[in-house]
Design a protein around this motif. Structure first.
Motif, PDB file in Angstrom:
ATOM      1  N   ALA A   1      51.086  45.000  42.456  1.00 20.25           N
ATOM      2  CA  ALA A   1      50.104  43.379  42.201  1.00 20.25           C
ATOM      3  C   ALA A   1      50.232  43.150  44.193  1.00 20.25           C
ATOM      4  O   ALA A   1      48.878  41.634  43.784  1.00 20.25           O
ATOM      5  CB  ALA A   1      51.239  42.568  41.847  1.00 20.25           C
ATOM      6  N   TYR A   2      50.394  43.029  44.983  1.00 20.23           N
ATOM      7  CA  TYR A   2      50.232  42.465  45.741  1.00 20.23           C
ATOM      8  C   TYR A   2      48.541  42.193  46.465  1.00 20.23           C
ATOM      9  O   TYR A   2      48.260  41.855  47.084  1.00 20.23           O
ATOM     10  CB  TYR A   2      50.903  43.209  47.106  1.00 20.23           C
ATOM     11  CG  TYR A   2      50.462  43.632  47.491  1.00 20.23           C
ATOM     12  CD1 TYR A   2      49.334  44.541  48.174  1.00 20.23           C
ATOM     13  CD2 TYR A   2      50.777  45.622  47.279  1.00 20.23           C
ATOM     14  CE1 TYR A   2      48.346  45.632  48.976  1.00 20.23           C
ATOM     15  CE2 TYR A   2      50.552  46.804  47.036  1.00 20.23           C
ATOM     16  CZ  TYR A   2      49.223  46.446  48.480  1.00 20.23           C
ATOM     17  OH  TYR A   2      47.894  48.388  48.521  1.00 20.23           O
ATOM     18  N   SER A   3      48.224  43.764  45.939  1.00 20.32           N
ATOM     19  CA  SER A   3      46.376  44.019  45.717  1.00 20.32           C
ATOM     20  C   SER A   3      45.598  42.889  44.705  1.00 20.32           C
ATOM     21  O   SER A   3      44.429  42.927  45.373  1.00 20.32           O
ATOM     22  CB  SER A   3      45.786  45.172  45.895  1.00 20.32           C
ATOM     23  OG  SER A   3      46.148  45.380  44.470  1.00 20.32           O
ATOM     24  N   VAL A   4      46.244  42.036  43.934  1.00 20.20           N
ATOM     25  CA  VAL A   4      44.476  41.793  43.289  1.00 20.20           C
ATOM     26  C   VAL A   4      44.465  40.450  44.256  1.00 20.20           C
ATOM     27  O   VAL A   4      43.048  40.578  43.264  1.00 20.20           O
ATOM     28  CB  VAL A   4      46.303  41.256  42.140  1.00 20.20           C
ATOM     29  CG1 VAL A   4      45.202  40.319  40.884  1.00 20.20           C
ATOM     30  CG2 VAL A   4      46.456  42.674  40.962  1.00 20.20           C
ATOM     31  N   GLU A   5      45.025  39.974  44.514  1.00 16.57           N
ATOM     32  CA  GLU A   5      44.209  38.361  44.687  1.00 16.57           C
ATOM     33  C   GLU A   5      42.777  39.416  45.759  1.00 16.57           C
ATOM     34  O   GLU A   5      42.071  38.538  45.289  1.00 16.57           O
ATOM     35  CB  GLU A   5      45.106  37.647  46.523  1.00 16.57           C
ATOM     36  CG  GLU A   5      44.264  36.141  46.090  1.00 16.57           C
ATOM     37  CD  GLU A   5      45.171  35.457  46.914  1.00 16.57           C
ATOM     38  OE1 GLU A   5      44.274  34.475  47.277  1.00 16.57           O
ATOM     39  OE2 GLU A   5      46.097  36.094  46.700  1.00 16.57           O
ATOM     40  N   LYS A   6      43.069  39.642  46.195  1.00 16.23           N
ATOM     41  CA  LYS A   6      41.930  40.553  47.377  1.00 16.23           C
ATOM     42  C   LYS A   6      40.808  41.591  46.647  1.00 16.23           C
ATOM     43  O   LYS A   6      39.896  41.811  47.869  1.00 16.23           O
ATOM     44  CB  LYS A   6      42.722  40.967  49.228  1.00 16.23           C
ATOM     45  CG  LYS A   6      43.730  39.744  49.658  1.00 16.23           C
ATOM     46  CD  LYS A   6      43.867  39.929  50.725  1.00 16.23           C
ATOM     47  CE  LYS A   6      45.268  41.958  51.238  1.00 16.23           C
ATOM     48  NZ  LYS A   6      45.244  41.531  51.980  1.00 16.23           N
ATOM     49  N   ALA A   7      41.373  41.719  46.110  1.00 18.53           N
ATOM     50  CA  ALA A   7      41.048  43.208  45.216  1.00 18.53           C
ATOM     51  C   ALA A   7      39.195  42.772  44.477  1.00 18.53           C
ATOM     52  O   ALA A   7      39.275  41.101  44.009  1.00 18.53           O
ATOM     53  CB  ALA A   7      41.805  44.099  43.841  1.00 18.53           C
ATOM     54  N   GLU A   8      38.001  43.672  45.010  1.00 22.23           N
ATOM     55  CA  GLU A   8      36.924  43.185  43.845  1.00 22.23           C
ATOM     56  C   GLU A   8      37.074  43.892  43.173  1.00 22.23           C
ATOM     57  O   GLU A   8      36.345  44.956  42.558  1.00 22.23           O
ATOM     58  CB  GLU A   8      35.784  43.682  44.790  1.00 22.23           C
ATOM     59  CG  GLU A   8      34.528  42.711  44.474  1.00 22.23           C
ATOM     60  CD  GLU A   8      33.654  43.681  45.170  1.00 22.23           C
ATOM     61  OE1 GLU A   8      32.766  43.210  44.148  1.00 22.23           O
ATOM     62  OE2 GLU A   8      33.720  43.705  46.285  1.00 22.23           O
ATOM     63  N   MET A   9      37.611  43.066  41.856  1.00 24.61           N
ATOM     64  CA  MET A   9      37.609  44.327  40.334  1.00 24.61           C
ATOM     65  C   MET A   9      37.404  43.118  39.246  1.00 24.61           C
ATOM     66  O   MET A   9      38.140  42.093  39.192  1.00 24.61           O
ATOM     67  CB  MET A   9      39.231  44.626  39.894  1.00 24.61           C
ATOM     68  CG  MET A   9      39.834  44.994  40.960  1.00 24.61           C
ATOM     69  SD  MET A   9      42.216  45.907  41.184  1.00 24.61           S
ATOM     70  CE  MET A   9      41.257  47.155  39.329  1.00 24.61           C
ATOM     71  N   PRO A  10      36.298  42.840  39.337  1.00 22.50           N
ATOM     72  CA  PRO A  10      35.284  41.591  38.177  1.00 22.50           C
ATOM     73  C   PRO A  10      36.055  42.233  36.656  1.00 22.50           C
ATOM     74  O   PRO A  10      35.803  41.175  35.921  1.00 22.50           O
ATOM     75  CB  PRO A  10      34.134  41.767  38.901  1.00 22.50           C
ATOM     76  CG  PRO A  10      34.104  42.583  39.323  1.00 22.50           C
ATOM     77  CD  PRO A  10      34.728  43.441  40.015  1.00 22.50           C
ATOM     78  N   ASN A  11      36.062  42.866  36.457  1.00 21.75           N
ATOM     79  CA  ASN A  11      36.159  43.499  34.702  1.00 21.75           C
ATOM     80  C   ASN A  11      37.790  43.250  34.882  1.00 21.75           C
ATOM     81  O   ASN A  11      37.750  42.793  33.464  1.00 21.75           O
ATOM     82  CB  ASN A  11      35.872  44.741  34.682  1.00 21.75           C
ATOM     83  CG  ASN A  11      34.410  45.539  34.682  1.00 21.75           C
ATOM     84  OD1 ASN A  11      34.045  44.333  33.542  1.00 21.75           O
ATOM     85  ND2 ASN A  11      34.325  45.833  35.717  1.00 21.75           N
ATOM     86  N   VAL A  12      39.083  43.741  35.657  1.00 25.33           N
ATOM     87  CA  VAL A  12      39.997  43.317  35.867  1.00 25.33           C
ATOM     88  C   VAL A  12      40.473  41.881  35.384  1.00 25.33           C
ATOM     89  O   VAL A  12      41.210  41.573  34.989  1.00 25.33           O
ATOM     90  CB  VAL A  12      40.962  43.582  36.338  1.00 25.33           C
ATOM     91  CG1 VAL A  12      42.453  43.538  36.754  1.00 25.33           C
ATOM     92  CG2 VAL A  12      40.773  45.813  36.677  1.00 25.33           C
ATOM     93  N   LYS A  13      39.658  41.231  35.949  1.00 25.16           N
ATOM     94  CA  LYS A  13      39.870  39.519  36.546  1.00 25.16           C
ATOM     95  C   LYS A  13      39.420  38.787  35.313  1.00 25.16           C
ATOM     96  O   LYS A  13      39.306  37.694  35.212  1.00 25.16           O
ATOM     97  CB  LYS A  13      39.376  39.364  37.784  1.00 25.16           C
ATOM     98  CG  LYS A  13      40.259  39.715  38.804  1.00 25.16           C
ATOM     99  CD  LYS A  13      40.145  39.123  40.500  1.00 25.16           C
ATOM    100  CE  LYS A  13      40.828  39.699  41.714  1.00 25.16           C
ATOM    101  NZ  LYS A  13      40.181  39.996  42.717  1.00 25.16           N
ATOM    102  N   SER A  14      38.560  39.720  34.603  1.00 27.58           N
ATOM    103  CA  SER A  14      37.715  38.623  33.314  1.00 27.58           C
ATOM    104  C   SER A  14      38.447  38.934  32.432  1.00 27.58           C
ATOM    105  O   SER A  14      38.726  38.080  31.366  1.00 27.58           O
ATOM    106  CB  SER A  14      36.175  39.453  32.411  1.00 27.58           C
ATOM    107  OG  SER A  14      36.553  40.616  32.617  1.00 27.58           O
ATOM    108  N   LEU A  15      39.576  40.196  31.875  1.00 24.77           N
ATOM    109  CA  LEU A  15      40.504  40.537  31.312  1.00 24.77           C
ATOM    110  C   LEU A  15      41.969  39.230  31.951  1.00 24.77           C
ATOM    111  O   LEU A  15      42.073  39.000  30.680  1.00 24.77           O
ATOM    112  CB  LEU A  15      41.011  41.945  31.491  1.00 24.77           C
ATOM    113  CG  LEU A  15      40.013  42.146  30.866  1.00 24.77           C
ATOM    114  CD1 LEU A  15      40.416  44.276  31.182  1.00 24.77           C
ATOM    115  CD2 LEU A  15      39.750  41.998  29.545  1.00 24.77           C
ATOM    116  N   MET A  16      41.813  39.007  32.304  1.00 25.62           N
ATOM    117  CA  MET A  16      43.634  37.912  33.310  1.00 25.62           C
ATOM    118  C   MET A  16      42.557  36.769  32.641  1.00 25.62           C
ATOM    119  O   MET A  16      43.492  36.101  32.387  1.00 25.62           O
ATOM    120  CB  MET A  16      43.224  38.469  34.572  1.00 25.62           C
ATOM    121  CG  MET A  16      43.885  39.201  35.087  1.00 25.62           C
ATOM    122  SD  MET A  16      43.738  39.754  37.192  1.00 25.62           S
ATOM    123  CE  MET A  16      45.344  38.646  37.369  1.00 25.62           C
TER     124      MET A  16
END
Length: 300
Positions: A40-55
């Motif tokens: 979970a520590y990685s989420v803020e820094k990660a380039e994950m637009p599809n995952v973050k759209s679900l968030m």
């Protein structure tokens, strides 16, 4: 003529019964996407637009805790079995059979899984599990599934699991599917957690999540689906299995039909709560031996 009338009445009753049963479900399709070793520590820094759209579209926590040890088989088992290692008995990173006697065995001689519980409630439901790590098949009760398959070596065929999942979704429109990637765990072991290589792998995996979402849309079932993205454990330096938060805290993201657009939730969540949450989507009465709790606060 009387026989035809009777047949028509029975058919109508059966159809109505099925409809009423389905009405107890929050969605007709659930897709659980698991990323092995995703801290979970990685989420803020990660380039994950599809995952973050679900968030953005649903609810999530970055504080779901693994069971101990914070390693693979014991946590995948807990994710699917609604209980911890003290009860299901899988205690090691590579457990294929329980090291402790499972407290309860189902009709398939394995601790009850969310797949076996749904199978009892909905005998005709299409269910599948697709994975890269061979160890997954020992933890899901394959006898309860319509389909399970391991992807070829992702070092040679990196897109294979994604392609298999998309094909299965568009052809079968399954009720419950788990798609288990074996990364970013391997990059974490080879290059280290919280490294450029680790984040590059997360970006790649996010692309696969996007393709899976597109497949759900192409199958015409997106509006009646719930998507879950989560992980078994995180990591620190080049390993995991210990008691640091980097190893134990993983994301749990849920979005889709009847899920609130609620953002982050603060209620505590454990690995075994995943199975209970999926069970609640289908209105299942969970086994007494399960200790998981459904995250009911995420639903409308």
């Amino acid at each position: 003529m009387k026989k035809l009338r009777l047949l028509a009445v029975l058919t109508a009753f059966f159809t109505a019964s099925c409809f009423c049963f389905a009405q107890n479900w929050k969605a007709d399709h659930v897709f659980l996407i698991g990323l092995d070793g995703w801290g979970a520590y990685s989420v803020e820094k990660a380039e994950m637009p599809n995952v973050k759209s679900l968030m953005d579209a649903g609810c999530y926590t970055l504080k779901k805790r693994s069971v101990l040890p914070s390693s693979s088989a014991v946590n995948w088992a807990s994710m699917f079995m609604g209980a911890g290692p003290e009860l299901h008995g899988y205690t090691e990173w590579g457990s294929k059979t329980p090291e402790l006697p499972s407290r309860v065995l189902n009709e398939h001689n394995i601790f009850p899984t969310v797949f076996s519980e749904l199978r009892k409630a909905a005998p005709d439901a299409e269910m599948g599990v697709l994975y890269e790590w061979d160890g997954i098949k020992y933890l899901v009760d394959t006898l309860a599934l319509n389909y399970y398959a391991q992807a070829p070596d992702y070092n040679q065929y990196p897109t294979a699991l994604c392609e298999m999942a998309c094909k299965y979704i568009t052809e079968k429109k399954p009720v419950l599917t788990a798609i288990c990637f074996d990364n970013p765990d391997h990059v974490g072991h080879a290059d280290g957690h919280d490294t450029p290589a680790y984040y590059a792998k997360l970006k790649e995996l996010d692309g696969y999540v996007g393709r899976i979402l597109d497949a759900v849309k192409a199958a015409g079932i997106y509006d009646n689906s719930i998507i879950i993205v989560t992980a078994d454990h995180g990591g620190i330096n080049k390993g995991h299995g210990g008691k640091t938060m980097q190893e134990m805290e993983t994301p749990f993201i849920i979005a889709g039909k009847n899920v609130k657009k609620g953002g982050a939730f603060e209620e505590s969540m454990m690995q075994f709560d995943c199975a209970s949450t999926v069970a609640s989507i289908f209105g299942l009465e969970q086994p007494q031996v399960w200790i998981g709790r459904p995250m009911t606060q995420v639903f409308k």
